[in-house]
Scaffold this motif. Sequence first.
Motif, PDB file in Angstrom:
ATOM      1  N   MET A  45       0.822  -1.211   0.000  1.00 46.14           N
ATOM      2  CA  MET A  45       0.000   0.000   0.000  1.00 46.14           C
ATOM      3  C   MET A  45       0.857   1.262   0.000  1.00 46.14           C
ATOM      4  O   MET A  45       1.824   1.370   0.750  1.00 46.14           O
ATOM      5  CB  MET A  45      -0.916  -0.012   1.226  1.00 46.14           C
ATOM      6  CG  MET A  45      -1.971  -1.106   1.162  1.00 46.14           C
ATOM      7  SD  MET A  45      -2.785  -1.417   2.760  1.00 46.14           S
ATOM      8  CE  MET A  45      -1.494  -2.364   3.596  1.00 46.14           C
ATOM      9  N   GLU A  46       0.455   2.222  -0.804  1.00 42.48           N
ATOM     10  CA  GLU A  46       1.181   3.482  -0.955  1.00 42.48           C
ATOM     11  C   GLU A  46       0.902   4.427   0.211  1.00 42.48           C
ATOM     12  O   GLU A  46      -0.142   4.353   0.868  1.00 42.48           O
ATOM     13  CB  GLU A  46       0.775   4.157  -2.260  1.00 42.48           C
ATOM     14  CG  GLU A  46       1.585   5.408  -2.585  1.00 42.48           C
ATOM     15  CD  GLU A  46       1.255   5.983  -3.946  1.00 42.48           C
ATOM     16  OE1 GLU A  46       2.171   6.482  -4.611  1.00 42.48           O
ATOM     17  OE2 GLU A  46       0.073   5.939  -4.343  1.00 42.48           O
ATOM     18  N   GLY A  47       1.836   5.338   0.453  1.00 41.59           N
ATOM     19  CA  GLY A  47       1.631   6.377   1.447  1.00 41.59           C
ATOM     20  C   GLY A  47       0.806   7.519   0.897  1.00 41.59           C
ATOM     21  O   GLY A  47       0.754   7.739  -0.311  1.00 41.59           O
ATOM     22  N   GLY A  48       0.151   8.261   1.823  1.00 41.01           N
ATOM     23  CA  GLY A  48      -0.660   9.381   1.368  1.00 41.01           C
ATOM     24  C   GLY A  48      -1.442  10.072   2.467  1.00 41.01           C
ATOM     25  O   GLY A  48      -2.576  10.499   2.256  1.00 41.01           O
ATOM     26  N   GLY A  49      -0.852  10.197   3.649  1.00 43.51           N
ATOM     27  CA  GLY A  49      -1.497  10.939   4.730  1.00 43.51           C
ATOM     28  C   GLY A  49      -2.880  10.426   5.071  1.00 43.51           C
ATOM     29  O   GLY A  49      -3.112   9.219   5.141  1.00 43.51           O
ATOM     30  N   VAL A  50      -3.836  11.348   5.241  1.00 45.81           N
ATOM     31  CA  VAL A  50      -5.189  10.963   5.653  1.00 45.81           C
ATOM     32  C   VAL A  50      -5.930  10.201   4.557  1.00 45.81           C
ATOM     33  O   VAL A  50      -6.990   9.619   4.806  1.00 45.81           O
ATOM     34  CB  VAL A  50      -6.012  12.198   6.069  1.00 45.81           C
ATOM     35  CG1 VAL A  50      -5.322  12.948   7.193  1.00 45.81           C
ATOM     36  CG2 VAL A  50      -6.270  13.127   4.887  1.00 45.81           C
ATOM     37  N   LEU A  51      -5.377  10.183   3.345  1.00 48.13           N
ATOM     38  CA  LEU A  51      -6.017   9.442   2.257  1.00 48.13           C
ATOM     39  C   LEU A  51      -5.990   7.936   2.505  1.00 48.13           C
ATOM     40  O   LEU A  51      -6.646   7.171   1.786  1.00 48.13           O
ATOM     41  CB  LEU A  51      -5.316   9.748   0.925  1.00 48.13           C
ATOM     42  CG  LEU A  51      -5.224  11.220   0.524  1.00 48.13           C
ATOM     43  CD1 LEU A  51      -4.458  11.360  -0.779  1.00 48.13           C
ATOM     44  CD2 LEU A  51      -6.616  11.828   0.387  1.00 48.13           C
ATOM     45  N   GLY A  52      -5.246   7.521   3.529  1.00 50.59           N
ATOM     46  CA  GLY A  52      -5.163   6.102   3.863  1.00 50.59           C
ATOM     47  C   GLY A  52      -6.506   5.462   4.153  1.00 50.59           C
ATOM     48  O   GLY A  52      -6.650   4.238   4.085  1.00 50.59           O
ATOM     49  N   ASP A 363     -10.695  15.458  -4.935  1.00 51.75           N
ATOM     50  CA  ASP A 363     -10.117  16.703  -4.437  1.00 51.75           C
ATOM     51  C   ASP A 363      -9.638  16.592  -2.993  1.00 51.75           C
ATOM     52  O   ASP A 363      -9.294  17.602  -2.371  1.00 51.75           O
ATOM     53  CB  ASP A 363     -11.144  17.842  -4.536  1.00 51.75           C
ATOM     54  CG  ASP A 363     -11.518  18.164  -5.980  1.00 51.75           C
ATOM     55  OD1 ASP A 363     -10.630  18.028  -6.855  1.00 51.75           O
ATOM     56  OD2 ASP A 363     -12.681  18.534  -6.217  1.00 51.75           O
ATOM     57  N   HIS A 364      -9.624  15.399  -2.434  1.00 49.04           N
ATOM     58  CA  HIS A 364      -9.208  15.234  -1.046  1.00 49.04           C
ATOM     59  C   HIS A 364      -7.721  15.544  -0.895  1.00 49.04           C
ATOM     60  O   HIS A 364      -6.897  15.151  -1.723  1.00 49.04           O
ATOM     61  CB  HIS A 364      -9.482  13.801  -0.579  1.00 49.04           C
ATOM     62  CG  HIS A 364     -10.943  13.469  -0.503  1.00 49.04           C
ATOM     63  ND1 HIS A 364     -11.766  13.966   0.478  1.00 49.04           N
ATOM     64  CD2 HIS A 364     -11.719  12.699  -1.306  1.00 49.04           C
ATOM     65  CE1 HIS A 364     -12.995  13.509   0.282  1.00 49.04           C
ATOM     66  NE2 HIS A 364     -12.991  12.742  -0.793  1.00 49.04           N
ATOM     67  N   ASP A 365      -7.383  16.239   0.177  1.00 46.53           N
ATOM     68  CA  ASP A 365      -6.021  16.678   0.458  1.00 46.53           C
ATOM     69  C   ASP A 365      -5.364  15.700   1.443  1.00 46.53           C
ATOM     70  O   ASP A 365      -5.918  15.439   2.516  1.00 46.53           O
ATOM     71  CB  ASP A 365      -6.057  18.083   1.052  1.00 46.53           C
ATOM     72  CG  ASP A 365      -4.675  18.689   1.252  1.00 46.53           C
ATOM     73  OD1 ASP A 365      -3.674  17.943   1.157  1.00 46.53           O
ATOM     74  OD2 ASP A 365      -4.589  19.896   1.525  1.00 46.53           O
ATOM     75  N   TRP A 366      -4.203  15.211   1.103  1.00 46.04           N
ATOM     76  CA  TRP A 366      -3.530  14.211   1.939  1.00 46.04           C
ATOM     77  C   TRP A 366      -3.144  14.754   3.313  1.00 46.04           C
ATOM     78  O   TRP A 366      -2.962  14.003   4.271  1.00 46.04           O
ATOM     79  CB  TRP A 366      -2.278  13.683   1.232  1.00 46.04           C
ATOM     80  CG  TRP A 366      -1.164  14.677   1.097  1.00 46.04           C
ATOM     81  CD1 TRP A 366      -1.027  15.620   0.139  1.00 46.04           C
ATOM     82  CD2 TRP A 366      -0.036  14.824   1.965  1.00 46.04           C
ATOM     83  NE1 TRP A 366       0.118  16.360   0.342  1.00 46.04           N
ATOM     84  CE2 TRP A 366       0.748  15.885   1.456  1.00 46.04           C
ATOM     85  CE3 TRP A 366       0.391  14.162   3.117  1.00 46.04           C
ATOM     86  CZ2 TRP A 366       1.937  16.299   2.060  1.00 46.04           C
ATOM     87  CZ3 TRP A 366       1.577  14.587   3.720  1.00 46.04           C
ATOM     88  CH2 TRP A 366       2.333  15.635   3.191  1.00 46.04           C
ATOM     89  N   LEU A 367      -3.048  16.098   3.436  1.00 49.04           N
ATOM     90  CA  LEU A 367      -2.608  16.701   4.692  1.00 49.04           C
ATOM     91  C   LEU A 367      -3.777  17.265   5.518  1.00 49.04           C
ATOM     92  O   LEU A 367      -3.572  17.927   6.527  1.00 49.04           O
ATOM     93  CB  LEU A 367      -1.604  17.818   4.395  1.00 49.04           C
ATOM     94  CG  LEU A 367      -0.612  18.210   5.498  1.00 49.04           C
ATOM     95  CD1 LEU A 367       0.167  17.013   6.010  1.00 49.04           C
ATOM     96  CD2 LEU A 367       0.342  19.284   4.998  1.00 49.04           C
ATOM     97  N   ASN A 368      -4.999  16.948   5.115  1.00 50.40           N
ATOM     98  CA  ASN A 368      -6.173  17.490   5.801  1.00 50.40           C
ATOM     99  C   ASN A 368      -6.503  16.670   7.049  1.00 50.40           C
ATOM    100  O   ASN A 368      -7.411  15.828   7.038  1.00 50.40           O
ATOM    101  CB  ASN A 368      -7.372  17.537   4.858  1.00 50.40           C
ATOM    102  CG  ASN A 368      -8.607  18.108   5.530  1.00 50.40           C
ATOM    103  OD1 ASN A 368      -8.518  18.765   6.573  1.00 50.40           O
ATOM    104  ND2 ASN A 368      -9.762  17.863   4.941  1.00 50.40           N
ATOM    105  N   PHE A 369      -5.783  16.926   8.135  1.00 45.11           N
ATOM    106  CA  PHE A 369      -6.030  16.190   9.369  1.00 45.11           C
ATOM    107  C   PHE A 369      -7.357  16.588  10.014  1.00 45.11           C
ATOM    108  O   PHE A 369      -7.815  15.940  10.949  1.00 45.11           O
ATOM    109  CB  PHE A 369      -4.875  16.403  10.356  1.00 45.11           C
ATOM    110  CG  PHE A 369      -3.650  15.616   9.990  1.00 45.11           C
ATOM    111  CD1 PHE A 369      -3.452  14.352  10.505  1.00 45.11           C
ATOM    112  CD2 PHE A 369      -2.710  16.137   9.115  1.00 45.11           C
ATOM    113  CE1 PHE A 369      -2.328  13.614  10.166  1.00 45.11           C
ATOM    114  CE2 PHE A 369      -1.583  15.409   8.765  1.00 45.11           C
ATOM    115  CZ  PHE A 369      -1.387  14.139   9.294  1.00 45.11           C
ATOM    116  N   GLY A 370      -7.990  17.621   9.495  1.00 45.35           N
ATOM    117  CA  GLY A 370      -9.306  18.002   9.975  1.00 45.35           C
ATOM    118  C   GLY A 370     -10.423  17.376   9.165  1.00 45.35           C
ATOM    119  O   GLY A 370     -11.556  17.854   9.185  1.00 45.35           O
ATOM    120  N   ILE A 371     -10.145  16.303   8.469  1.00 40.83           N
ATOM    121  CA  ILE A 371     -11.108  15.632   7.592  1.00 40.83           C
ATOM    122  C   ILE A 371     -12.384  15.279   8.350  1.00 40.83           C
ATOM    123  O   ILE A 371     -12.344  14.796   9.485  1.00 40.83           O
ATOM    124  CB  ILE A 371     -10.466  14.377   6.968  1.00 40.83           C
ATOM    125  CG1 ILE A 371     -11.392  13.745   5.931  1.00 40.83           C
ATOM    126  CG2 ILE A 371     -10.054  13.376   8.039  1.00 40.83           C
ATOM    127  CD1 ILE A 371     -10.735  12.632   5.131  1.00 40.83           C
TER     128      ILE A 371
END
Length: 422
Positions: A45-52, A363-371
């Motif tokens: 599995m690839e990395g991608g912040g909150v997109l996980g 359009d989801h942002d990988w760094l959006n920890f406020g998801i």
Amino acid sequence: MNAKQFTENPGVFHLVSNLLKEGYDKKEYSDVLDEAGHQYVELVMEGGGVLGVALIGYNYVLEQMGLRFFSVAGTSAGSINALLLAGMGDVSKPKAEKLVDVLANKNLMEFVDGDKDVKDFVNALVKKAGIVKMILKGSQVIDNLKKDFGLNPGNDFLNWLTEILKNNNIKTTADLERLFGVVPPGLTIRKKVDNTIKGLKPRFCVIASDLTTETKVQFPLMGSLYWEKPEEVPPAYYVRSSMSVPYFFHPFVIKNLPQGGPAMERWKTLVKYEGPIPESVYFVDGGVMSNFPIDVFHNKSVVPRLPTFGVRLGVSRNEPNKISSPISLFGAMFNSIRHLHDYDFILKNPDYEMLVEKIDIGDHDWLNFGIDDKSKIDLFLRGAQAADRFLRRFNWEKYKNVRELVKSLEIDLKDAKKEGTI
């Protein structure tokens, strides 16, 4: 939230129902299976912040079709999912719904565990504040970067993951090996296949970047380089090192490395490092060196008994980088460096295109920890849709035929070298 809000989402529910009606749970995906008919595959599995979160949707659909993950690997967000898959029971058990429960009920903003200035800066970043506000908030965190080389200690993440593993009776790497690294009873090979399951063993791998010695590290395989007793190391350390997004999190630092002749020999053997062993090393996100480590289970000289499926977060290299400022130039350089190894491997091994699926993350942002919860469900659905596409197109027999051809060419090349004709 609970798992049913994800798995019983109309889009996911109908997708799984259609696959079952069309018999995709009976399709052949692997030659390794158990008495219950579950088929076994490896997963990277690839990395991608909150997109996980999208990775879990992908995993869920595969599990619903009777697939089980014999070996797992990942970087950053992919490493989180890999460890949770490995740490929630033996390889014969489905895990995706458990992963949904632990991630859906976690406020990812809690991972932002820096001081008030850091929280204000990250909130401005998440909300895409104007340039003036970003400069103001950014100036207030310069001291954090100078002192700690990052904004957030990452302790909340480490404690969260450690607690999950503890609840699953895993405190050490030895515990993980004992619970995950066991071949399920009744595992067998398809009768029509001239092969055996001899030598098969579940594997777990996390990629991290050791900047001190310039080493792409595979944990736990290379744990003996960094700890005297690697079997006693908490597995959460591996993932904490792998998800250390540069400057966003403090680097993960390991001190008091093993010294002496045997330790030096391990460095030379495992990673070809011949310099003095440092007293401490700094780790950052494994994606700096390999964000999609699809090569970790690869053996070019054999036709595999079970395939290595790969799942990526987003579509890469589908448009040129727009370079118009020093910041955009740095971004283009960083992305080029972190993808170089993985792109190069797939270019040299094009058969892997048959195994890899890409999740459209919109359009989801990988760094959006406020998801928010709605976005989490949407990402889960996008992962499920990617799994649907992959299951429909994957052809196990065709893939084995391609690998047989690759193996033959490899053997011919070796023979030609021995004979001196090339």
